[in-house]
Design a protein around this motif. Structure first.
Motif, short mmCIF file in Angstrom:
data_model
loop_
_atom_site.label_atom_id
_atom_site.label_comp_id
_atom_site.label_asym_id
_atom_site.label_seq_id
_atom_site.Cartn_x
_atom_site.Cartn_y
_atom_site.Cartn_z
N TYR A 120 25.38 38.31 38.50
CA TYR A 120 24.72 39.62 38.42
C TYR A 120 25.45 40.56 37.46
CZ TYR A 120 22.73 44.08 40.05
OH TYR A 120 22.12 45.30 40.12
N PHE A 121 26.77 40.62 37.57
CA PHE A 121 27.55 41.52 36.72
C PHE A 121 27.97 40.88 35.40
CE2 PHE A 121 28.43 43.59 40.91
CZ PHE A 121 27.95 44.85 40.58
N ASN A 122 27.67 39.59 35.26
CA ASN A 122 28.08 38.85 34.05
C ASN A 122 29.58 39.03 33.79
OD1 ASN A 122 27.66 37.20 31.78
ND2 ASN A 122 27.33 38.96 30.45
N SER A 123 30.35 38.86 34.85
CA SER A 123 31.81 39.07 34.76
C SER A 123 32.42 38.06 33.78
CB SER A 123 32.44 38.89 36.14
OG SER A 123 31.81 39.74 37.08
N LYS A 124 33.16 38.57 32.83
CA LYS A 124 33.70 37.71 31.77
C LYS A 124 35.19 37.42 31.91
CE LYS A 124 30.30 39.18 28.27
NZ LYS A 124 29.54 40.09 29.13
N ASN A 125 35.92 38.37 32.45
CA ASN A 125 37.37 38.21 32.59
C ASN A 125 37.71 38.40 34.06
OD1 ASN A 125 39.97 37.72 31.79
ND2 ASN A 125 40.29 39.71 30.81
N ILE A 126 38.10 37.33 34.73
CA ILE A 126 38.23 37.32 36.19
C ILE A 126 39.64 36.91 36.60
CG2 ILE A 126 37.39 36.21 38.31
CD1 ILE A 126 34.73 35.72 36.85
N LEU A 127 40.16 37.59 37.60
CA LEU A 127 41.44 37.22 38.20
C LEU A 127 41.23 36.93 39.68
CD1 LEU A 127 44.58 36.98 38.15
CD2 LEU A 127 44.65 39.44 38.70
N ASN A 139 46.02 42.68 31.00
CA ASN A 139 44.64 42.39 30.62
C ASN A 139 43.69 43.34 31.33
OD1 ASN A 139 45.49 40.12 29.10
ND2 ASN A 139 45.58 38.91 30.97
N SER A 140 42.47 43.43 30.81
CA SER A 140 41.44 44.24 31.44
C SER A 140 40.47 43.31 32.15
CB SER A 140 40.71 45.07 30.38
OG SER A 140 39.70 45.84 30.98
N PHE A 141 40.46 43.36 33.47
CA PHE A 141 39.63 42.43 34.25
C PHE A 141 38.33 43.08 34.70
CE2 PHE A 141 43.89 40.62 34.79
CZ PHE A 141 43.63 39.29 34.47
N ILE A 147 42.10 48.06 35.27
CA ILE A 147 40.68 48.31 35.53
C ILE A 147 40.00 49.02 34.37
CG2 ILE A 147 41.00 48.41 38.04
CD1 ILE A 147 40.69 51.48 37.81
N HIS A 148 38.68 48.90 34.32
CA HIS A 148 37.85 49.73 33.45
C HIS A 148 36.73 50.29 34.31
CE1 HIS A 148 34.83 46.49 33.31
NE2 HIS A 148 35.84 45.66 33.10
N ASN A 149 35.87 51.08 33.75
CA ASN A 149 34.88 51.82 34.53
C ASN A 149 33.98 50.93 35.36
OD1 ASN A 149 33.68 54.62 34.97
ND2 ASN A 149 31.85 53.49 34.32
N ASP A 150 33.65 49.74 34.86
CA ASP A 150 32.72 48.85 35.55
C ASP A 150 33.42 47.71 36.27
OD1 ASP A 150 30.39 50.27 34.71
OD2 ASP A 150 30.64 49.39 32.72
N ALA A 151 34.71 47.83 36.46
CA ALA A 151 35.47 46.77 37.14
C ALA A 151 35.11 46.72 38.63
CB ALA A 151 36.96 47.00 36.97
#
Length: 257
Positions: free
Chosen positions: A102-109, A173-175, A200-204
């Motif tokens: 759904y969020f198309n998460s690209k960078n995941i921890l 990194n920005s996850f 973090i970023h705004n949509d994290a």
């Protein structure tokens, strides 16, 4: 276990579905992701991955760096019992797949790889994602890394380390998504939360597993909810989802999934 039962009864009395949710962002998340009834082809792969683990009688000597298992007390455990009692359930793995998709998460921890059930689900949710997953137990790391190779899972970096040490390398990194699933102690959970805030970023999105594991884990969850950088939280009982969207008013939701 008694604590979890009493908390679940309270959860049922307070929780709701999409009705009454006035935030368009949360409403869409609930209706288009949480309650998505599509029978995705990936579910078959996830089921096969988990079934193979459930049938594996191999014994592994496990080193618990967190609070350990509530059901498996011996340090020598079969893969099948770990998959049954400690691994991510099929239901939650499907939900995690949908969230990543759904969020198309690209960078995941992921903090707490274990047998890689959740890792596998996230990789299927976005095959192009770069997933860093950290596991503190040497033997579990070796087993799961071999399993990832067997299933030809790409884009996954499995780090064998304790979380505090791993943060020194990953928190620059920005996850898009951080899945906290490796330590169910209050102080450690809060330390990991604070350690990951610079990334973090705004949509994290942060997902905390087992927020009703114990009274102190629930206390950690309540502390996280009040953090000034946190704007929206969703309590699904098993998970606590945390968003940092600056355009959102601070709101807390309790949602049945």
């Amino acid at each position: 276990m008694f604590y979890q039962i009493t908390q679940y009864i309270k959860f049922l009395s307070k929780s709701t579905n999409q009705h009454g949710v006035h935030s368009p962002f949360v409403y869409d998340l609930i209706t288009k992701c949480f309650y998505d009834k599509t029978n995705y082809e990936a579910y078959k792969n996830m089921s096969e991955y988990r079934k193979e683990l459930l049938s594996n009688k191999m014994l592994i000597s496990v080193t618990d760096l967190g609070s350990g298992s509530q059901k498996l007390k011996s340090n020598t455990r079969s893969v099948s019992k770990m998959a049954k009692h400690a691994g991510t359930t099929y239901f939650r793995a499907k939900l995690l797949y949908r969230i990543v998709k759904y969020f198309n998460s690209k960078n995941i921890l992921e903090l707490g790889t274990s047998l890689g059930i959740a890792t596998h689900a996230m990789q299927l949710g976005n095959p192009k994602a770069m997933i860093t997953t950290v596991e503190g137990c040497n033997n579990l790391t070796a087993f799961t890394k071999a399993n990832f190779l067997k299933y030809q899972l790409n884009g996954i970096t499995l780090i064998n380390d304790n979380f505090q040490s791993a943060f020194k390398n990953v928190n620059k990194n920005s996850f898009d998504l951080v899945f906290f699933d490796g330590n169910h102690q209050k102080e450690s959970t809060l330390q990991y939360f604070e350690a990951m805030l610079p990334s973090i970023h705004n949509d994290a999105l942060f997902i905390f597993d087992d927020i009703y594991w114990s009274k102190e884990m629930t206390e950690a969850w309540e502390t996280i909810k009040q953090h000034p950088k946190v704007t929206v939280t969703i309590d699904t009982f098993h998970w606590g989802l945390v968003f940092f969207r600056s355009e959102q008013n601070k709101e807390h939701f309790i949602i049945r999934v």
